[in-house]
Motif scaffolding. Structure first.
Motif, short mmCIF file in Angstrom:
data_model
loop_
_atom_site.label_atom_id
_atom_site.label_comp_id
_atom_site.label_asym_id
_atom_site.label_seq_id
_atom_site.Cartn_x
_atom_site.Cartn_y
_atom_site.Cartn_z
N VAL A 51 1.56 -1.20 0.00
CA VAL A 51 -0.02 -0.10 -0.09
C VAL A 51 1.08 0.89 -0.10
O VAL A 51 0.34 2.82 -0.09
CB VAL A 51 -0.95 0.58 0.83
CG1 VAL A 51 -1.39 1.15 1.17
CG2 VAL A 51 -1.76 -1.69 1.09
N VAL A 53 2.53 1.52 -3.61
CA VAL A 53 0.90 2.17 -4.68
C VAL A 53 1.27 4.22 -4.36
O VAL A 53 0.96 4.49 -4.84
CB VAL A 53 -0.16 1.22 -4.91
CG1 VAL A 53 -1.20 2.20 -5.09
CG2 VAL A 53 -0.32 0.34 -4.88
N ILE A 54 0.75 4.36 -3.07
CA ILE A 54 0.67 6.02 -2.02
C ILE A 54 2.12 5.92 -3.17
O ILE A 54 1.12 7.74 -3.34
CB ILE A 54 1.04 6.05 -1.00
CG1 ILE A 54 -1.14 5.35 -0.51
CG2 ILE A 54 0.76 7.10 -0.64
CD1 ILE A 54 -1.41 5.84 0.45
N LEU A 107 -6.16 5.70 -4.44
CA LEU A 107 -6.37 4.42 -4.61
C LEU A 107 -7.61 4.31 -4.03
O LEU A 107 -7.51 2.65 -3.97
CB LEU A 107 -4.87 4.84 -3.10
CG LEU A 107 -5.49 3.54 -1.51
CD1 LEU A 107 -4.32 2.58 -2.52
CD2 LEU A 107 -4.77 3.75 -0.85
N MET A 118 -8.81 1.05 -5.98
CA MET A 118 -8.38 -0.83 -5.08
C MET A 118 -10.35 -1.03 -5.78
O MET A 118 -10.85 -2.62 -5.88
CB MET A 118 -8.76 -0.21 -3.61
CG MET A 118 -9.38 -1.25 -2.49
SD MET A 118 -9.51 -1.09 -1.34
CE MET A 118 -10.73 0.13 -1.23
N GLN A 157 -12.18 -5.19 1.37
CA GLN A 157 -11.56 -3.81 1.52
C GLN A 157 -10.88 -3.37 3.19
O GLN A 157 -9.68 -2.49 3.02
CB GLN A 157 -12.40 -2.57 1.28
CG GLN A 157 -13.28 -1.97 1.96
CD GLN A 157 -14.44 -1.23 1.85
OE1 GLN A 157 -14.28 -0.03 1.45
NE2 GLN A 157 -16.32 -2.01 1.11
N VAL A 172 -7.28 -3.52 3.15
CA VAL A 172 -6.49 -1.71 3.04
C VAL A 172 -6.96 -1.03 3.43
O VAL A 172 -5.68 0.09 4.14
CB VAL A 172 -7.04 -1.84 0.86
CG1 VAL A 172 -6.25 -0.52 0.75
CG2 VAL A 172 -6.78 -2.74 0.36
N ALA A 193 -4.30 -1.41 6.38
CA ALA A 193 -2.33 -1.38 5.89
C ALA A 193 -3.17 0.32 5.50
O ALA A 193 -1.05 1.22 5.87
CB ALA A 193 -2.42 -0.95 4.99
N LEU A 194 -3.51 1.56 5.32
CA LEU A 194 -3.70 2.42 5.75
C LEU A 194 -3.56 3.16 6.33
O LEU A 194 -2.44 4.33 6.59
CB LEU A 194 -4.57 2.56 4.99
CG LEU A 194 -4.75 4.77 3.95
CD1 LEU A 194 -3.20 5.09 3.78
CD2 LEU A 194 -6.06 5.04 3.46
N TYR A 233 -10.53 8.59 2.91
CA TYR A 233 -10.46 7.19 2.31
C TYR A 233 -11.87 6.53 3.13
O TYR A 233 -12.66 6.31 1.78
CB TYR A 233 -9.83 6.36 3.12
CG TYR A 233 -9.42 4.77 3.09
CD1 TYR A 233 -8.69 4.19 2.33
CD2 TYR A 233 -10.58 3.54 3.50
CE1 TYR A 233 -9.20 2.81 1.40
CE2 TYR A 233 -10.71 2.51 3.11
CZ TYR A 233 -9.58 2.00 2.29
OH TYR A 233 -10.03 0.62 2.37
#
Length: 249
Positions: A11, A14-15, A41, A45, A109, A112, A115-116, A236
């Motif tokens: 993650v 990707v960011i 992001l 996803m 989701q 993710v 993780a964020l 998010y």
């Protein structure tokens, strides 16, 4: 080292790639670059999760198509909960129905989201002279700490604010949390209205339908947990809700 570190690192990677692309027009420390990095992001996803959404819709339609038989089972075994559960699970198995099929996108989701959460915490906790976690680079972490989105940083919280926080940043987070609660309510309401159009009026003896009705009013209160979250996570969640609302429509 956590077994989830590879996910956190993925993650973060990707960011950083999205942020590097957005840094060209907006600048590395721009709030637009970091805010849009989280939005994109979420969009990436959700695009990956489209097959799960299709499965969710098919599962819901199959459940709705067999609703008269399920209601008949509830009436037949109304006084025997154990027998009702056994017959219901048997009915699901015989007709290829997955009662948890509607939960697939939400379950998918959550990793993710977690993780964020950890990536944002790593950015918030980073101190000069140390190596950032999860493959983040010092310039990226510094730009994230300097970025301001409507006056709030990604690591700011409404409750338990950081020492540097201003009243303005807390009000911005509060506004986003309220938007999150509103979009949660609209998503639940939209889902219930669609179900009523397909199934007809709600049977007052149907516990599942009644639970869905109650959840329409209860679920928005869960969005208030965003008052404890970092601002980046609130962004998010708002983006996720808006996407879900549009996708359902």
């Amino acid at each position: 080292m956590s077994i989830l570190n590879p996910l956190f690192e993925a993650v973060a990677w990707v960011i950083m790639r999205i942020h590097a692309w957005l840094s060209v027009p907006f600048g590395a420390s721009s709030g637009w670059a970091w805010g849009l990095s989280i939005v994109i992001l979420v969009m990436l996803m959700r695009l990956v999760m489209v097959p799960l959404f299709v499965k969710q819709v098919r599962s819901q339609r199959k459940m709705q198509a067999h609703m008269p038989q399920l209601q008949e089972l509830r009436k037949r075994y109304k006084g025997d909960k154990q027998r009702l559960n056994e017959e219901t699970m048997k009915f699901y198995k015989e007709n290829g129905i997955n009662p948890l099929g509607g939960c697939l996108p939400l379950v998918a989701q959550l990793p993710v989201f977690w993780a964020l959460f950890n990536v944002l915490r790593a950015i918030s906790d980073w101190q000069p002279g140390t190596t950032p976690k999860y493959g983040l680079t010092i310039p990226v972490v510094q730009s994230a700490k300097d970025a301001r989105i409507f006056g709030a940083s990604l690591a700011d919280k409404f409750l338990f604010p950081l020492p540097h926080q201003t009243l303005e940043s807390r009000l911005v987070i509060l506004a986003f949390v309220l938007v999150s609660a509103a979009t949660t309510y609209l998503t639940m309401r939209q889902s219930q209205k669609r179900g009523m159009m397909q199934q007809g009026p709600v049977d007052p003896d149907n516990p599942a339908a009644n639970m869905q009705k109650y959840m329409m009013y209860i679920a928005p209160f869960f969005a208030l947990s965003g008052l404890y979250w970092q601002f980046g996570l609130v962004i998010y969640w708002v983006t996720t809700n808006v996407w879900t609302l549009g996708q359902q429509h």
